[in-house]
Design a protein around this motif. Structure first.
Motif, PDB file in Angstrom:
ATOM      1  N   VAL A  16       0.807  -1.105   0.050  1.00 23.58           N
ATOM      2  CA  VAL A  16      -0.090  -0.119   0.017  1.00 23.58           C
ATOM      3  C   VAL A  16       0.809   1.323   0.049  1.00 23.58           C
ATOM      4  N   ARG A  17       1.812   1.083   0.816  1.00 23.43           N
ATOM      5  CA  ARG A  17       2.780   2.472   0.971  1.00 23.43           C
ATOM      6  C   ARG A  17       3.548   2.833  -0.503  1.00 23.43           C
ATOM      7  N   ALA A  18       3.962   1.862  -0.962  1.00 25.07           N
ATOM      8  CA  ALA A  18       4.682   1.996  -2.397  1.00 25.07           C
ATOM      9  C   ALA A  18       3.570   2.304  -3.468  1.00 25.07           C
ATOM     10  N   HIS A  19       2.211   1.851  -3.321  1.00 26.49           N
ATOM     11  CA  HIS A  19       1.105   2.396  -4.218  1.00 26.49           C
ATOM     12  C   HIS A  19       0.831   3.897  -4.098  1.00 26.49           C
ATOM     13  N   LEU A  20       0.631   3.987  -2.881  1.00 26.20           N
ATOM     14  CA  LEU A  20       0.447   5.513  -2.489  1.00 26.20           C
ATOM     15  C   LEU A  20       1.476   6.603  -2.975  1.00 26.20           C
ATOM     16  N   ALA A  21       2.578   5.907  -2.588  1.00 23.97           N
ATOM     17  CA  ALA A  21       3.811   6.853  -3.127  1.00 23.97           C
ATOM     18  C   ALA A  21       3.886   7.115  -4.574  1.00 23.97           C
ATOM     19  N   GLY A  22       3.281   6.205  -5.366  1.00 18.93           N
ATOM     20  CA  GLY A  22       3.681   6.282  -6.625  1.00 18.93           C
ATOM     21  C   GLY A  22       2.218   6.999  -7.401  1.00 18.93           C
TER      22      GLY A  22
END
Ligand code: G3H
Ligand code: ZN
Length: 286
Positions: free
Chosen positions: A246-252
């Protein structure tokens, strides 16, 4: 399919000389991920809801337990529901209505005599209602809200003679043992005391449960399952998979607003993690 019972899944695992896997459910997505993975690899699983998860849901066990039970009932594989790390006797008494077939009553923080007394009372109560009950002896550190505990500290491990006496006095159906693992580890670096597991297996007479399994490397889990651990409890590994995804998706994607966009990815990452552990622990033919 009706819910399976934990007693049945653990008994079957024991009969085949391997371990049943139990995964922590915090949200509906956890339950969906675990059942999806269990179906994918065609291996039974135990869904477990901890007292801390109940606290997260405002102290109400029924909404999350009933949701998890419905997900489990729709599964094409055997799935049971378990209430985990219960310290609050009021919550214990709600177990029968929550649809669980088993409960872990956790009095491990009490002195030995008080642990025996409280656990015996809990076991009598559970057995009168047909519930399978697990208890803990020794100190498996790292639980939410507790000071960190060195898993290798003197006195932290479960003593085999005391464990045999404890099981006889409390009449619990399974025993969570302190053998080197610790809760909430995000690195897989724990080393288990396999000689102690063997002694406990030979002396205790009920299935042994490993807690804090997220921090235990694959080869150590396999060895523990072959050496006498019959239920393996896993929680943090799912949350690591979920949150990092989730963190990676939100960062992107700074514009995303629909939670389904990232919850679905987090759920899929948890399912992949669960599938890995189910495959690892299942014996052929399961
Ligand atoms: O009872 C639950 C387990 O002990 C989970 O531990 O989050 O460290 O895998 P873990
Ligand atoms: Zn635990």
């Amino acid at each position: 399919m009706p819910l399976s019972s934990t007693a049945d899944l653990v008994g079957r695992a024991m009969g085949r000389g391997h371990a049943a896997a139990a995964f922590n459910v915090i949200t509906l997505e956890h339950a969906e991920a675990i059942v999806d993975a269990a179906e994918r690899v065609a291996v039974p699983a135990i869904l477990q809801i901890s007292e801390n998860a109940v606290r997260y849901h405002g102290g109400r066990v029924l909404p999350i337990a009933r949701a998890a039970a419905e997900v489990a009932r729709a599964a094409a594989v055997d799935v049971s529901l378990h209430l985990d790390h219960v310290r609050d006797e009021d919550l214990l008494r709600q177990a029968a209505d929550a649809g669980v077939s088993s409960v872990m009553y956790d009095a491990a923080g009490l002195p030995y005599a008080a642990n025996v007394e409280a656990t015996r009372r809990a076991a009598d109560w559970a057995h009168e209602r047909g519930l399978w009950i697990e208890a803990e002896l020794g100190r498996i550190g790292g639980k939410d809200g507790e000071a960190p505990l060195d898993a290798h500290a003197r006195g932290a491990r479960t003593d085999p003679d005391q464990a045999a006496a404890y099981v006889a006095a409390t009449r619990v159906d399974a025993l969570a043992v302190a053998v080197g693992s610790s809760h909430a580890m995000t690195t897989r670096t724990a080393t288990l005391d396999h000689a102690l597991i063997a002694k406990l297996r030979d002396g205790v007479g009920v299935p042994l449960v490993l807690h804090g399994s997220s921090g235990v490397p694959d080869e150590e889990l396999v060895r523990a399952a072959a050496g006498g651990i019959v239920k393996i409890n896993m929680g943090t590994a799912l949350n690591v998979a979920f949150t990092s995804t989730v963190r990676a998706h939100l960062a992107g994607d700074g514009a995303v607003t629909d939670p389904r966009a990232y919850l679905s990815l987090g759920r899929a990452a948890m399912a992949d993690t669960v599938a890995h552990f189910l495959r690892l622990l299942a014996s052929p033919g399961d």
